[in-house]
Motif scaffolding. Structure first.
Motif, short mmCIF file in Angstrom:
data_model
loop_
_atom_site.label_atom_id
_atom_site.label_comp_id
_atom_site.label_asym_id
_atom_site.label_seq_id
_atom_site.Cartn_x
_atom_site.Cartn_y
_atom_site.Cartn_z
N ILE A 87 -5.63 -6.28 -3.43
CA ILE A 87 -4.23 -6.35 -2.89
C ILE A 87 -4.68 -7.32 -1.67
CG2 ILE A 87 -2.26 -5.18 -1.98
CD1 ILE A 87 -2.64 -3.09 -3.85
N CYS A 88 -4.08 -8.27 -1.33
CA CYS A 88 -3.92 -8.97 -0.15
C CYS A 88 -3.22 -8.55 1.04
CB CYS A 88 -3.75 -10.54 -0.38
SG CYS A 88 -3.79 -11.13 -1.89
N GLY A 89 -3.27 -9.24 1.99
CA GLY A 89 -2.48 -8.71 3.15
C GLY A 89 -2.76 -7.49 3.72
N ASP A 90 -1.78 -6.57 4.14
CA ASP A 90 -1.84 -5.53 4.94
C ASP A 90 -1.80 -4.38 3.86
OD1 ASP A 90 -1.98 -3.17 6.81
OD2 ASP A 90 0.26 -3.39 7.29
N THR A 91 -3.13 -3.72 3.91
CA THR A 91 -3.34 -2.42 2.71
C THR A 91 -3.39 -1.26 3.63
OG1 THR A 91 -5.61 -2.95 2.80
CG2 THR A 91 -3.92 -3.85 0.98
N ALA A 92 -3.59 -1.14 4.86
CA ALA A 92 -3.89 -0.08 5.64
C ALA A 92 -3.03 1.05 5.25
CB ALA A 92 -3.72 -0.14 7.08
N PRO A 93 -1.52 0.98 5.29
CA PRO A 93 -0.73 2.26 5.08
C PRO A 93 -0.89 2.78 3.70
CG PRO A 93 0.87 0.26 5.62
CD PRO A 93 -0.73 -0.18 5.60
N LEU A 94 -1.44 1.94 2.64
CA LEU A 94 -1.28 2.13 1.13
C LEU A 94 -2.66 2.75 0.80
CD1 LEU A 94 -0.27 -1.23 -0.37
CD2 LEU A 94 1.11 0.57 0.46
N ILE A 95 -3.60 2.81 1.57
CA ILE A 95 -5.12 3.24 1.39
C ILE A 95 -5.15 4.50 0.77
CG2 ILE A 95 -7.35 3.81 2.37
CD1 ILE A 95 -7.13 0.87 1.93
N PRO A 96 -4.38 5.67 1.60
CA PRO A 96 -4.45 6.92 1.00
C PRO A 96 -3.84 7.07 -0.27
CG PRO A 96 -3.25 6.96 3.23
CD PRO A 96 -3.59 5.60 2.64
#
Lengths: 215, 305
Positions: free
Chosen positions: B213-222
């Motif tokens: 997944i490109c771009g911002d993944t920080a909030p999806l990591i959990p």
């Protein structure tokens, strides 16, 4: 007077709440009540869309919300814009925007476009899959202050540099500021290809244009 | 030799694979991409050429992002590289057989793990309806959006079964499910479950899996950490995750940076306890092969020391 203010704020809220039907209805009502189209634009639609941009930057809104809010903004903008154009003599700073050759991902570009337009710039949208020749032709004819290019694919990144090189070759580079954006683009890349700036998101693009066109 | 599995099993620090895809391999092999895009044998040939040229630790069979969308009726142009021309509107043109054929050939020829790239159902659904309409549909007509995702998932489960039969490992690309595009809530409600279903199928077959997944993944990591994928290919590898990460060198650095710039990013990336040292997204077609060789050469040097 309080009633008028309430209506203006309702229009702004309708944009933020992504309600295109309500925005159009409220704008029409406000016009019938005698409000100036310029006031509706400056005091309701633009602040509404700017707030949407801030919500996007703060990650309270994402692309789907911004797309729907843009529809609400244009539902009002398309009503007041023809009325303003017939009255206005003010010359706005011109910006040309487009997605480079081979790339048809234009959502990001469309969001940037609406926020630039909402910030009072005269924007010309060349669309997506725009060839270097088309960018150069548009710059030659329109003489914009800023050229904004976007790319979402790693395969098409190289065309941004191609356009800049062509501007240099045609001795047009000094008269225009070039800004770039898109998922695989970053500040470093922008510097390497000789762009004047990189914007990470739509609100930053507006701030960047303001910064580089001052003076 | 398989250097990927030991990293997954926590027996090794890192393995190397810049995300070199079919388009770049065709470019360096001096073959027109449009000829390769519809021919499984040629796909295998150019990927083998790329592998022989660079000697990385895995091979990714990523032809383009639109294999499944085109099979389901989206128009696609192959020149100079694959471009999706619009939502589903014509009779499908199915290239999945060519991918299967290429995977079969590569399984025989290549001695490192082979991963075949497929699209996440969420991203595939966005191609089928047109991305802008799909993103609006998520909020305006979620039932319809879920129905399109269900169609995409149905196609992907059948395609995945065929790929797993060949013995391939699978990389799922779901770029539209990025938090740069959608909220974590939308990810949870629309993109998560289809990924979980596909990953469960892969695990049952004993194959390796990855998600990109490109771009911002920080909030999806959990959420991504609970999917049970072996590898997570993301842009920012400094984000904390319990899943093995893949990345480290930015796409723009591999394209326009010097070997020294690449080395700096690699050294930073290797601070991670375990990593598939890679690029943050696919290597741009016109990347100078010397940069890719420098990346791999330095990784080998680092391993030897």
């Amino acid at each position: 007077m309080q009633g008028v203010n309430l209506k203006l704020d309702e229009i702004r809220k309708a944009v933020i709440e992504m309600d295109d039907v309500k925005t159009a209805q409220l704008v029409n009502t406000a016009l019938k009540q005698g409000l100036a189209p310029q006031d509706i634009l400056n005091n309701c639609l633009i602040p509404g869309m700017k707030e949407v941009g801030e919500l996007f930057t703060r990650k309270e809104y994402y692309v789907p919300e911004v797309l729907l809010a843009s529809e609400a903004f244009y539902a009002g903008f398309n009503i007041v814009s023809p009325l303003i154009k017939s009255q206005s003599t003010e010359k706005k700073t011109k910006v040309i925007i487009g997605v480079v050759k081979g790339d048809i991902h234009d959502i990001g570009k469309n969001i940037v476009k609406v926020l630039i337009e909402a910030s009072g710039y005269d924007i010309m949208d060349l669309g997506k899959d725009v060839s270097t020749e088309r960018f150069i032709k548009a710059v030659t004819i329109e003489k914009p202050a800023v050229l904004a290019m976007s790319s979402l694919m790693t395969t098409t990144l190289v065309h941004m540099e191609e356009v800049i090189k062509e501007l240099i070759k045609k001795k047009m580079r000094r008269n225009i500021k070039v800004i770039v954006g898109g998922a695989p683009v970053n500040e470093e890349f922008a510097n390497r290809i000789g762009a004047d700036g990189y914007a990470e998101d739509a609100m930053q693009a507006v701030k960047l244009i303001k910064k580089i066109t001052i003076g | 030799m398989d250097r990927i599995t030991p990293v997954i099993n926590k027996d090794s620090h890192f393995a190397i694979f810049p995300i070199v895809c079919v388009d770049h391999c065709a470019h360096i092999a001096n073959v027109k991409f449009s000829d390769v895009a519809i021919d499984g044998e040629k796909i295998a040939q150019v990927l083998t050429h790329g592998y022989n040229c660079y000697q990385y630790d895995m091979v990714l069979l990523f032809l383009d992002a639109y294999i499944e969308a085109q099979a389901l009726g989206c128009p696609v142009r192959f020149t100079p590289y694959s471009t999706l021309l619009g939502p589903r509107s014509i009779q499908g043109f199915d290239r999945t057989n060519e991918i299967i054929k290429a995977a079969q050939i590569l399984m025989e020829k290549i001695k490192v793990p082979l991963f075949v790239s497929i699209k996440g159902p969420f991203t595939l659904a966005s191609f089928l309806t047109g991305m802008q309409d799909f993103l609006k549909m998520l909020l305006k007509d979620p039932t319809h959006a879920k129905a399109v995702i269900e169609q995409a998932l149905d196609f992907q489960t059948k395609y995945l079964e065929r790929l797993l039969e060949v013995g391939a490992n699978i990389f799922i690309g779901d770029p539209v499910a990025s938090a740069t595009v959608i909220s974590p809530v939308v990810f949870r409600d629309f993109a998560y479950e289809p990924l979980k279903i596909l990953l469960s199928m892969i695990r049952k077959k004993g194959a390796l899996s990855g998600i990109h997944i490109c771009g911002d993944t920080a909030p999806l990591i959990p959420m991504l950490d609970t999917l049970g994928t072996d590898i997570l290919s993301i842009e920012d590898i400094t984000i904390k995750s319990t899943t093995l990460k893949m990345g480290g060198v930015s796409t723009s650095t591999i394209l326009r940076g010097s070997p020294a710039d690449i080395r700096t990013e690699m050294e930073r990336a290797l601070q991670e306890p375990r990593l598939i040292l890679s690029t943050s997204c696919d290597v741009p077609v016109e990347t100078n092969p010397d940069n890719i060789k420098a990346m791999i050469g330095w990784a080998h040097e680092y391993t030897d020391n």
